[in-house]
Structure formats: C-alpha cells, structure tokens
Write a protein that holds these residues in place. Sequence first.
Motif, PDB file in Angstrom:
ATOM      1  N   ASP A 144       0.832  -1.219   0.000  1.00  0.00           N
ATOM      2  CA  ASP A 144       0.000   0.000   0.000  1.00  0.00           C
ATOM      3  C   ASP A 144       0.861   1.261   0.000  1.00  0.00           C
ATOM      4  N   VAL A 145       1.983   1.211   0.704  1.00  0.00           N
ATOM      5  CA  VAL A 145       2.888   2.365   0.732  1.00  0.00           C
ATOM      6  C   VAL A 145       3.422   2.625  -0.669  1.00  0.00           C
ATOM      7  N   VAL A 146       3.916   1.572  -1.315  1.00  0.00           N
ATOM      8  CA  VAL A 146       4.538   1.738  -2.635  1.00  0.00           C
ATOM      9  C   VAL A 146       3.490   2.143  -3.680  1.00  0.00           C
ATOM     10  N   ARG A 147       2.295   1.549  -3.618  1.00  0.00           N
ATOM     11  CA  ARG A 147       1.243   1.938  -4.574  1.00  0.00           C
ATOM     12  C   ARG A 147       0.814   3.389  -4.329  1.00  0.00           C
ATOM     13  N   GLY A 148       0.826   3.813  -3.061  1.00  0.00           N
ATOM     14  CA  GLY A 148       0.482   5.197  -2.728  1.00  0.00           C
ATOM     15  C   GLY A 148       1.458   6.178  -3.353  1.00  0.00           C
ATOM     16  N   TRP A 149       2.726   5.797  -3.470  1.00  0.00           N
ATOM     17  CA  TRP A 149       3.715   6.688  -4.084  1.00  0.00           C
ATOM     18  C   TRP A 149       3.328   7.022  -5.514  1.00  0.00           C
ATOM     19  N   ALA A 150       2.978   5.970  -6.274  1.00  0.00           N
ATOM     20  CA  ALA A 150       2.696   6.187  -7.694  1.00  0.00           C
ATOM     21  C   ALA A 150       1.456   7.060  -7.861  1.00  0.00           C
ATOM     22  N   ALA A 151       0.531   6.955  -6.914  1.00  0.00           N
ATOM     23  CA  ALA A 151      -0.727   7.701  -7.031  1.00  0.00           C
ATOM     24  C   ALA A 151      -0.584   9.139  -6.543  1.00  0.00           C
ATOM     25  N   ASP A 152       0.499   9.419  -5.815  1.00  0.00           N
ATOM     26  CA  ASP A 152       0.630  10.703  -5.137  1.00  0.00           C
ATOM     27  C   ASP A 152       1.288  11.737  -6.039  1.00  0.00           C
ATOM     28  N   GLY A 153       0.461  12.629  -6.611  1.00  0.00           N
ATOM     29  CA  GLY A 153       1.050  13.645  -7.464  1.00  0.00           C
ATOM     30  C   GLY A 153       1.127  15.003  -6.792  1.00  0.00           C
ATOM     31  N   THR A 154       0.893  15.062  -5.486  1.00  0.00           N
ATOM     32  CA  THR A 154       0.728  16.364  -4.840  1.00  0.00           C
ATOM     33  C   THR A 154       1.816  16.726  -3.842  1.00  0.00           C
ATOM     34  N   SER A 155       2.596  15.772  -3.379  1.00  0.00           N
ATOM     35  CA  SER A 155       3.463  16.046  -2.231  1.00  0.00           C
ATOM     36  C   SER A 155       4.764  16.740  -2.603  1.00  0.00           C
ATOM     37  N   GLY A 156       5.049  16.863  -3.893  1.00  0.00           N
ATOM     38  CA  GLY A 156       6.328  17.447  -4.271  1.00  0.00           C
ATOM     39  C   GLY A 156       7.439  16.418  -4.310  1.00  0.00           C
ATOM     40  N   THR A 157       7.117  15.171  -3.973  1.00  0.00           N
ATOM     41  CA  THR A 157       8.115  14.103  -4.038  1.00  0.00           C
ATOM     42  C   THR A 157       8.133  13.505  -5.443  1.00  0.00           C
ATOM     43  N   ARG A 158       9.341  13.317  -5.997  1.00  0.00           N
ATOM     44  CA  ARG A 158       9.462  12.682  -7.317  1.00  0.00           C
ATOM     45  C   ARG A 158      10.275  11.412  -7.156  1.00  0.00           C
ATOM     46  N   ARG A 159       9.875  10.376  -7.881  1.00  0.00           N
ATOM     47  CA  ARG A 159      10.556   9.086  -7.765  1.00  0.00           C
ATOM     48  C   ARG A 159      10.789   8.523  -9.158  1.00  0.00           C
ATOM     49  N   TRP A 160      11.951   7.890  -9.342  1.00  0.00           N
ATOM     50  CA  TRP A 160      12.286   7.277 -10.627  1.00  0.00           C
ATOM     51  C   TRP A 160      12.828   5.877 -10.392  1.00  0.00           C
ATOM     52  N   VAL A 161      12.654   5.020 -11.411  1.00  0.00           N
ATOM     53  CA  VAL A 161      13.225   3.679 -11.344  1.00  0.00           C
ATOM     54  C   VAL A 161      14.074   3.440 -12.586  1.00  0.00           C
ATOM     55  N   ALA A 162      15.108   2.606 -12.420  1.00  0.00           N
ATOM     56  CA  ALA A 162      15.885   2.124 -13.563  1.00  0.00           C
ATOM     57  C   ALA A 162      15.359   0.737 -13.893  1.00  0.00           C
ATOM     58  N   LEU A 163      15.143   0.482 -15.184  1.00  0.00           N
ATOM     59  CA  LEU A 163      14.570  -0.795 -15.619  1.00  0.00           C
ATOM     60  C   LEU A 163      15.565  -1.532 -16.512  1.00  0.00           C
ATOM     61  N   ASP A 164      15.613  -2.868 -16.357  1.00  0.00           N
ATOM     62  CA  ASP A 164      16.408  -3.643 -17.315  1.00  0.00           C
ATOM     63  C   ASP A 164      15.510  -4.039 -18.489  1.00  0.00           C
ATOM     64  N   GLY A 165      16.065  -4.807 -19.422  1.00  0.00           N
ATOM     65  CA  GLY A 165      15.330  -5.148 -20.646  1.00  0.00           C
ATOM     66  C   GLY A 165      14.056  -5.937 -20.386  1.00  0.00           C
ATOM     67  N   ASP A 166      13.991  -6.631 -19.232  1.00  0.00           N
ATOM     68  CA  ASP A 166      12.803  -7.438 -18.903  1.00  0.00           C
ATOM     69  C   ASP A 166      11.787  -6.669 -18.063  1.00  0.00           C
ATOM     70  N   GLY A 167      12.050  -5.389 -17.809  1.00  0.00           N
ATOM     71  CA  GLY A 167      11.122  -4.596 -17.001  1.00  0.00           C
ATOM     72  C   GLY A 167      11.361  -4.733 -15.500  1.00  0.00           C
ATOM     73  N   ALA A 168      12.439  -5.429 -15.127  1.00  0.00           N
ATOM     74  CA  ALA A 168      12.746  -5.532 -13.695  1.00  0.00           C
ATOM     75  C   ALA A 168      13.422  -4.238 -13.229  1.00  0.00           C
TER      76      ALA A 168
END
Length: 182
Positions: free
Chosen positions: A38-62
Amino acid sequence: MADVVELTDAHCDALLRFFGDLPEGDRTFIREDVTDPDVVRGWAADGTSGTRRWVALDGDGAVTGYVAVLRLPGWSDHVGEVRLVVSPAGRGSGLGGELARHAMVQALEGGLTKLVVEVVAEQGAALALFTGLGFTGEALLVDHIRDRDGELRDLMVLAHRVGETWAGMSAVGLDEALGDSS
Ligand SMILES: CC(C)(COP(=O)(O)OP(=O)(O)OC[C@H]1O[C@@H](n2cnc3c(N)ncnc32)[C@H](O)[C@@H]1OP(=O)(O)O)[C@@H](O)C(=O)NCCC(=O)NCCS
C-alpha cells in the motif's frame, strides 16, 4: 545507459520485488516501509506532495535501481532530500551515478536550490558517489542511528547547492544528463 523512468502504477509490482530482494540493511536507506504494497502503490498515485521518484529498468522490465527526491515541507521547501539504492548485483557499473545525476537535474528543473542526502559514515560507495557529484559534508550526527546489530553509527548529511552550480555542472557530467532528461 539504463532506462530511467518516472515511477508509475505500472512499475509498482516490479518495485516491490526490487525492495523485497534488497538486504534489510539497504532498505533502511529509504526509510519508508518499502515492503508494504500500500505504501509503494500510494507513491505512484501521489502527485501532490512534491516528491518525485524514478526507477531504472532492465530489458525485462525488472527494477534495478530507485531514486527519489523528497521536497522538505514549509520553510525548507526549496530543499530536496535524495534517497538512492541500486540492486546489489547492479552495483559498481555506474547506475548509482546515473540515477543521482538524473535526480539532480530534475530537482533543478523543478525549482529546488539545495539537495541533501543522509549517508551512514561507513558507506564508502555512497560517500564517493555523492562527493564526486559535488556534494560536501554539512553535518555529522554522532551515534545517530543503530544498525541491525544494535551498534550505534554516525550519520553524515551531505549537501549540494544545486542552484549555484550550473557553471560547474559539466565537471560532473550533469550537462550530458540534461541533454537526456525528460
Ligand atoms: C551507493 C550506491 C547507490 C552506489 O551505486 P552504484 O551503482 O554501485 O554506483 P556507481 O557504480 O555509479 O559508482 C559511483 C561512484 O562510487 C564509487 N564506488 C562504487 N562502489 C564503491 C565502493 N564499494 N567503495 C568505494 N567507492 C565506490 C565508484 O568508484 C563511482 O565513482 P566513479 O564514477 O568516479 O568511478 C549503492 O552502493 C547502494 O545502493 N548502496 C546502499 C544504499 C545507499 O547507501 N544509498 C545512499 C544513501 S541514500
């Protein structure tokens, strides 16, 4: 160069797997409860807090790396706190530096003028990475955290005045990262 993208709903399961596979000691750098879906899903949904998050993905989407810039509240809302972690198997090949540079560029473009990062004093890799990008020691908090064995450890706060350093950015490769930023 890894594929670095802003975190969305579509990455949540892969990000949960990434955090679940990290050694417990590494998870503490993130400080939020990163094993709670729930915490991690909340991050993706949260567009208001001023927090930005990025991920690095390999060729398989991991997910192979994660970086976040958390805008501090109130009278420090010009300051962002960086949190960065790379999968143990992916370390030492430049991904941490790439994610950190990406976060710095995005923070600058988002109007932040100062970045801070908390590093455990013994974390040679993190110290080398951030000092190489122009961060300098701003505070040493003695016996500030306890490791998994209950031993007290010092915490260093490194800081970078990003707003003042446009001129010096080419020295740390930020000009190239800017060219790639989206
Ligand atoms: C810190 C961390 C993100 C580095 O990721 P990485 O992908 O290995 O980093 P890079 O390969 O880009 O290396 C960055 C720099 O650190 C140096 N470095 C990497 N590992 C090192 C080590 N074990 N000891 C000393 N220096 C090291 C490299 O020489 C490199 O400098 P260079 O570009 O001038 O050669 C990774 O070790 C990690 O996830 N650690 C646990 C979490 C953490 O400490 N986060 C930081 C606080 S939020």
